[in-house]
Structures are given as structure tokens and as C-alpha cells.
Design a protein around this motif. Structure first.
Motif, short mmCIF file in Angstrom:
data_model
loop_
_atom_site.label_atom_id
_atom_site.label_comp_id
_atom_site.label_asym_id
_atom_site.label_seq_id
_atom_site.Cartn_x
_atom_site.Cartn_y
_atom_site.Cartn_z
N ASP A 263 0.83 -1.22 0.00
CA ASP A 263 0.00 0.00 0.00
C ASP A 263 0.86 1.26 0.00
O ASP A 263 0.51 2.28 -0.59
N GLN A 264 2.01 1.18 0.67
CA GLN A 264 2.90 2.35 0.75
C GLN A 264 3.60 2.62 -0.58
O GLN A 264 3.85 3.76 -0.94
N ILE A 265 3.94 1.54 -1.31
CA ILE A 265 4.72 1.72 -2.55
C ILE A 265 3.82 1.91 -3.77
O ILE A 265 4.28 2.29 -4.83
N LYS A 266 2.52 1.60 -3.59
CA LYS A 266 1.52 1.84 -4.64
C LYS A 266 1.91 1.25 -6.00
O LYS A 266 1.94 1.93 -7.01
N GLN A 268 1.06 -1.92 -8.71
CA GLN A 268 -0.05 -2.84 -8.99
C GLN A 268 0.36 -4.31 -8.89
O GLN A 268 -0.01 -5.01 -7.97
N THR A 269 1.13 -4.77 -9.88
CA THR A 269 1.51 -6.19 -9.93
C THR A 269 2.99 -6.33 -9.67
O THR A 269 3.81 -5.69 -10.34
N LEU A 270 3.34 -7.15 -8.68
CA LEU A 270 4.75 -7.32 -8.33
C LEU A 270 5.34 -8.56 -9.00
O LEU A 270 4.72 -9.63 -9.00
N THR A 271 6.54 -8.40 -9.56
CA THR A 271 7.31 -9.53 -10.09
C THR A 271 8.29 -9.97 -9.01
O THR A 271 8.40 -9.31 -7.97
N ILE A 272 9.03 -11.04 -9.28
CA ILE A 272 10.03 -11.48 -8.29
C ILE A 272 11.09 -10.40 -8.12
O ILE A 272 11.63 -10.20 -7.03
N THR A 273 11.38 -9.64 -9.19
CA THR A 273 12.36 -8.55 -9.11
C THR A 273 11.86 -7.47 -8.15
O THR A 273 12.63 -6.94 -7.35
N ASP A 274 10.56 -7.16 -8.21
CA ASP A 274 9.99 -6.18 -7.27
C ASP A 274 10.09 -6.69 -5.83
O ASP A 274 10.38 -5.92 -4.91
N VAL A 275 9.86 -7.98 -5.65
CA VAL A 275 9.96 -8.57 -4.31
C VAL A 275 11.38 -8.39 -3.78
O VAL A 275 11.61 -8.00 -2.63
N VAL A 276 12.37 -8.63 -4.67
CA VAL A 276 13.78 -8.53 -4.28
C VAL A 276 14.17 -7.08 -3.98
O VAL A 276 14.89 -6.82 -3.02
N ILE A 278 12.00 -4.29 -3.64
CA ILE A 278 11.05 -3.41 -2.93
C ILE A 278 10.68 -3.99 -1.56
O ILE A 278 10.84 -3.33 -0.53
N ILE A 279 10.19 -5.24 -1.55
CA ILE A 279 9.74 -5.82 -0.27
C ILE A 279 10.94 -6.26 0.59
O ILE A 279 11.04 -5.88 1.76
N ALA A 280 11.85 -7.03 0.01
CA ALA A 280 12.97 -7.58 0.79
C ALA A 280 13.82 -6.52 1.50
O ALA A 280 14.12 -6.68 2.68
N PRO A 281 14.22 -5.41 0.83
CA PRO A 281 15.04 -4.43 1.55
C PRO A 281 14.34 -3.84 2.77
O PRO A 281 14.98 -3.51 3.76
#
Length: 562
Positions: A263-266, A268-276, A278-281
Motif C-alpha cells: 500500500d505504501q509503494i503503490k 499494482q503487480t509485483l514480479t520477483i524482481t519487485d519482491v527482491v 522493494i519488499i525484501a530491503p
């Protein structure tokens, strides 16, 4: 950069697979280069199924682990779920603790403090368990080398179950069960699980005893997918299945903690690269800047309002981490420039004031800049602690094994490791590490390699090819995004540098009268001279989709040009 084109399968192999799958030869070639040679393997690759997951009881000691947990629950024992402070460790702890607590309340979590306790199982953690009446510790993403700590716990009448994926030493701890597919005596068919993956196999085994299947555990896959991406394990075999379904959960029905971050990063669809990236850090930032328990609290939270408060705190940790990382990287680069000779095979830097939480990131940045095995040291307690990073093809863990007489302890993987040593051994270690690396590394590994799947013509770049390539995802080690080379292409005449400090290169590519196609080269602004005035050049690129004002177009994502 060294451009290396992967070996091409034989024409006969390409034609045979094309015929079986009814696809173009380019697609067959890409599949064959990923080790996919039959219709069944291709079907499993494109359509991962939960049924492709292995029986968890194939893992050595799984029966003992399940039996001990069932005994603990039956006799109302207190269970402590213990894990490392990075993404793999905190997701593992969130996974197992939330699974157990669905039906059993006497479960608590413990993440060691990065600064006062350091990596892995600590004596302080065991004392905490003893003082608070825990008789079973389940260690995740650590423990396979914790021989003394497990012995200490035994003296305090605390049993250990270890779920790890790191390489064991010659002797194993005296635990009730050690789940680690890298054990020499473990015949588990898939060796590349991350720590959270091993934790998942444990809950899969526990669930199977209740008549449940992997399908009943689907809501835990978001944690496993995040750990797979963050820990840079191969996205092949079981990891591909877990990442594939985990991404679906993250995008369709994420746990409350992930929802608060997304919700904070707004996006839409996350790929594994986004997970690595955006979410992981953000999950990692808790353990780097404050304490890993903050990440676990967020990941197990079920109230969105509380989770949003936790996510806001973690966002601040991440922002602080970014500022520190920038500052320390600058100082470390300066130290290398001032103190090191050009012909060194390694980079080893030290400052007692550097923040221990970001030295791993700084080591990665230095490796990107100088492209050699790198260690970044800081002071930690009465000792020096370091994070090591390596270059593609060189095993830094093995190099550290050649320096053991200088070290207090070390652990990790081929490309990333951590260690501690006494300050008086720093110079001796630095010399020894340089010696070991210089004598064992192939000098060609000190030049970054750009691996290319195949040479193609620009008129082969079509929306249909893009649709097929999207189905190759999720991408990662063992299944990287396909990378192509095209020769003798030119810009239509409007190439320009864009972005902050004009670091990026934007152009429109043509080849032999083909339809023009947009291209973007991040950090390739310095290559502008190569493309000016419609000069021909060769380019290495992956395919990407550019979204602008609601319309989507294909573009080349340039990796390098010459």
C-alpha cells in the motif's frame, strides 16, 4: 564487459523440440539452454503444479523433527522459534510460528540482535529460552554449525531442531533433528532450498500428518517466495513452484504485513524482481537498523491498522539504511582509491565506525565498482566483523576456508559470507585473503561477464515473443531473463541522454530496414558517442514493456553496446 554467448544446442535438438511443442525455433533454443528437453519438462516449466513438490519426509531427520514437535504439543511444552535477522530468517520465523500458533498457543519467536549477539544461534538466545521455560528450540536459516551452542542448550535440558540450508561443517551439532538438504547423508532430491524453504517442508510434513496437502498451505507461499528472491537461490525445481505460487498470493491475497508494505509503494503487480528490490530491503532494514523482531511482528500481524503502523516504522528504517549505505560506500571507495594498488585481486576495507547493518550492501556496491572479491569490516564488540561478496564464478566461502587460522568464525555461501576475527589478525588476514584469491582465481573472472542467450534479428522482436517470454517467469538464478544480441543496428537519429545527471541512454533502434523499436539503457549515458549520427553498433538487451499514458509498447532494455 565480456560478452559471452551461451553454447547453441544442435539444430536437430532445436527442430525436435519445436516440433513437439509447436513453437518457433528461438523459443526451443531458449528452453534447451535451460535444460528443458522434452514436452513433459516444458509443461512442468510453463505450468508449475503443487503436485511437483517433493514428499517432505524424503529429507533426512524429517520424521524425527515431526515426532519431537508433536510430542512437545502433546505435553504442553513451550516452543521457541529462532531465526536469523535477515529476510530468509525472519520470513522463516514468521512462517513456522504463525503455522504452529494456529492450533497451539505456547509458541514464541526469537531473533538475535545483529550487534550484541551476531549471526546464528547465540548463547544469549539459549539463556533466554532457559530463563523462560522453553524446552524446545527450532532454529531456522541457521544452526548447522552451532555445535557448542547446541551442547550448551543440552546442558540446560533444551532440545534443538535445526532447519538450515547452509553447508555443514565436518561435524554436526547434537540436535534431535537436522533438516538440511546440503547434508552429505541427505538424499532429498532438491538441494537448493532457502532457509524458509526448509521451514516450509517442515510445516508441509506437519500438515500431512493432519491429512492436509500443500494446497492447504498456499497462504504461506508469499513468505517463501520472498525468501527465495532475497536469498538469491536458483529459481528451478521446487523453488520455481514455490516462487510461482507465492507471487500469485502476493498479488492476489497478500498477508496483512505485505499489504501494508505494498500500500505504501503503490505498485499494482509485483514480479520477483519487485519482491527482491522493494519488499525484501524493507524487511531487511529492520534487522539492519533496529532489530529483526520488528520484521517478524509485521509479517505475523493480522490487524491492518497495526500493520500499517509497523510498515511506517520499517519504511523509516529503510530510508535511514539508504542514507547510511550511500555515505559508507563513498568512504569505502575513497579508502580503496587512497590505499590500494591497482593490481590487487581483492578489496578489503575497514573502519571501526561503519554501521554493521549495512556493510553487506556496501560490499555489494564495491564489488559492482571494482569487480573483485570484497570484504567490508567494522568493529563489533571486541572483534572485527565483515561481510564478504564475490564475483560470478568465484567461491568466496572456499577462499575464506583457506584463511581459517586468522578467523574466529565464518559462514555463508559461494557468493556471500560473514565472518569475525580479532583485530590483531586483521592485517595478517588481509594478506592471506589476497594470497588465496590471487592463487586460485581465473583472472578473466575479474572482468564482468554479460551472458547472452542468442543472437537475433530485430524483426524477431514481436508481441507474440514477449507473451511467451513472460511465461518463462519467475526469473532468477538458474532461469535468468533471456538476453539477446543484435548486430549492426543504428539509431533513427534522435538518441539522447535522459534522467538525473543524464546517466541513461534513450534511442530508437533499427536494423536492415526493420520497424523501429524504442530502447532504454540505464547507466549507459556514457555510450552516447557510439550511437550518434546513425552509427552502427552491436547491442545486448532483454525485452521489456514500456507503459506510457495507458498504452503499452515493446522496448529493448539495453545491457551494453559496442
Amino acid at each position: 564487459m565480456r560478452w559471452t554467448i551461451k553454447p547453441k544446442p544442435t539444430q536437430q535438438e532445436i527442430e525436435q523440440l519445436s516440433k513437439e511443442l509447436k513453437v518457433e525455433s528461438l523459443v526451443s533454443q531458449l528452453l534447451l539452454q535451460r535444460g528443458i528437453t522434452t514436452y513433459k519438462e516444458a509443461r512442468d516449466f510453463f505450468r508449475p503444479e503443487l503436485s511437483h513438490l517433493h514428499d517432505p519426509f524424503l529429507m533426512k531427520d524429517m520424521d524425527k523433527a515431526v515426532e519431537r514437535i508433536e510430542k512437545a504439543i502433546a505435553s504442553n511444552e513451550n516452543i521457541l522459534v529462532y531465526g536469523d535477522y535477515d529476510v530468509d530468517g525472519t520470513t522463516s520465523v514468521a512462517l513456522l510460528s504463525s503455522y504452529l500458533m494456529e492450533e497451539y498457543p505456547n509458541v514464541a519467536t526469537y531473533i538475535p540482535d545483529r550487534y550484541s549477539e551476531g549471526y546464528g544461534v547465540s548463547l544469549q538466545g539459549i539463556d533466554f529460552a532457559s530463563d523462560n521455560g522453553f524446552s524446545l528450540i527450532i532454529a531456522l536459516d541457521c544452526g548447522v554449525k552451532a555445535i557448542e551452542q547446541v551442547k550448551y542448550a543440552k546442558e540446560k535440558e533444551i532440545d534443538f531442531i535445526i532447519c538450515d540450508h547452509h553447508r555443514p561443517g565436518d561435524t554436526l551439532p547434537e540436535a534431535i533433528a537436522i533438516l538440511d538438504p546440503k547434508r552429505a547423508d541427505c538424499e532429498y532430491p532438491y538441494k537448493e532450498l532457502c532457509g524458509c524453504g526448509v521451514g516450509f517442508k517442515l510445516i508441509q510434513a506437519l500438515a500431512s500428518k493432519k491429512g492436509e496437502t500443500a494446497k492447504d498451505l498456499i497462504l504461506y507461499f508469499d513468505l517463501v517466495a520472498t525468501a527465495i528472491g532475497a536469498d538469491i537461490v536458483p529459481i528451478t525445481g521446487e523453488n520455481r513452484v514455490l516462487a510461482y505460487y507465492g507471487l500469485q498470493v502476493i498479488n492476489a491475497n497478500p498477508r496483512i504485513g505485505f499489504k501494508a508494505i505494498i500500500d505504501q509503494i503503490k505498485k499494482q503487480t509485483l514480479t520477483i524482481t519487485d519482491v527482491v528490490f522493494i519488499i525484501a530491503p524493507r524487511i531487511n532494514a529492520a534487522g539492519r537498523m533496529k532489530h529483526g523482531q520488528h520484521a517478524v511482528n509485521l509479517l505475523v500481524e493480522t490487524d491492518l491498522n497495526v500493520a500499517q503502523k509497523f510498515a511506517k516504522e520499517i519504511e523509516q528504517f529503510n530510508s535511514d539504511r539508504r542514507n547510511l549505505d550511500k555515505e559508507i560506500t563513498k568512504e569505502a571507495l575513497l579508502q580503496i582509491q587512497e590505499n590500494e594498488e591497482e593490481d590487487r585481486f581483492t578489496s578489503v576495507v575497514y573502519d571501526e565506525n561503519w554501521h554493521k547493518g549495512v556493510i553487506g550492501i556496501v560490499a555489494s556496491r564495491l564489488t559492482e565498482t571494482y569487480y573483485r572479491p570484497t570484504l567490508v569490516f567494522t568493529k563489533s564488540g571486541g572483534k572485527l566483523a565483515a561481510s564478504a561478496r564475490s564475483v560470478k564464478g568465484f567461491d568466496v566461502y572456499e577462499a575464506l576456508e583457506g584463511c581459517t587460522e586468522c578467523l574466529e568464525q565464518f559462514g555463508g555461501h559461494k557468493y556471500a559470507a560473514g565472518l569475525t576475527l580479532l583485530e590483531e589478525n586483521y592485517e595478517k588476514f588481509k594478506t592471506q585473503f589476497e594470497k588465496v584469491v590471487s592463487e586460485s582465481i581465473d583472472p578473466s573472472l575479474l572482468q564482468p561477464e554479460l551472458t547472452i542467450d542468442t543472437n537475433i534479428e530485430l524483426d524477431q522482436v514481436t508481441p507474440k515473443l514477449m507473451r511467451i517470454l513472460k511465461q518463462f517467469a519467475p526469473f532468477g538464478p538458474g532461469n535468468m531473463t533471456p538476453v539477446f544480441m543484435a548486430e549492426k543496428i543504428h539509431d533513427t537519429g534522435y538518441a539522447k541522454c535522459v534522467g538525473e545527471d543524464e546517466k541513461h541512454l534513450k534511442l530508437t533502434a533499427c536494423q536492415n530496414g526493420s520497424a523501429p523499436i524504442g530502447a532504454i539503457g540505464f547507466n549507459l549515458g556514457n555510450k552516447m558517442e557510439n550511437v550518434k549520427n546513425k552509427r552502427t553498433f552491436d547491442a545486448v538487451f532483454s525485452l521489456d514493456e514500456n507503459e506510457w499514458n495507458g498504452s503499452v509498447s515493446l522496448q529493448l532494455k539495453l545491457r551494453d553496446i559496442r
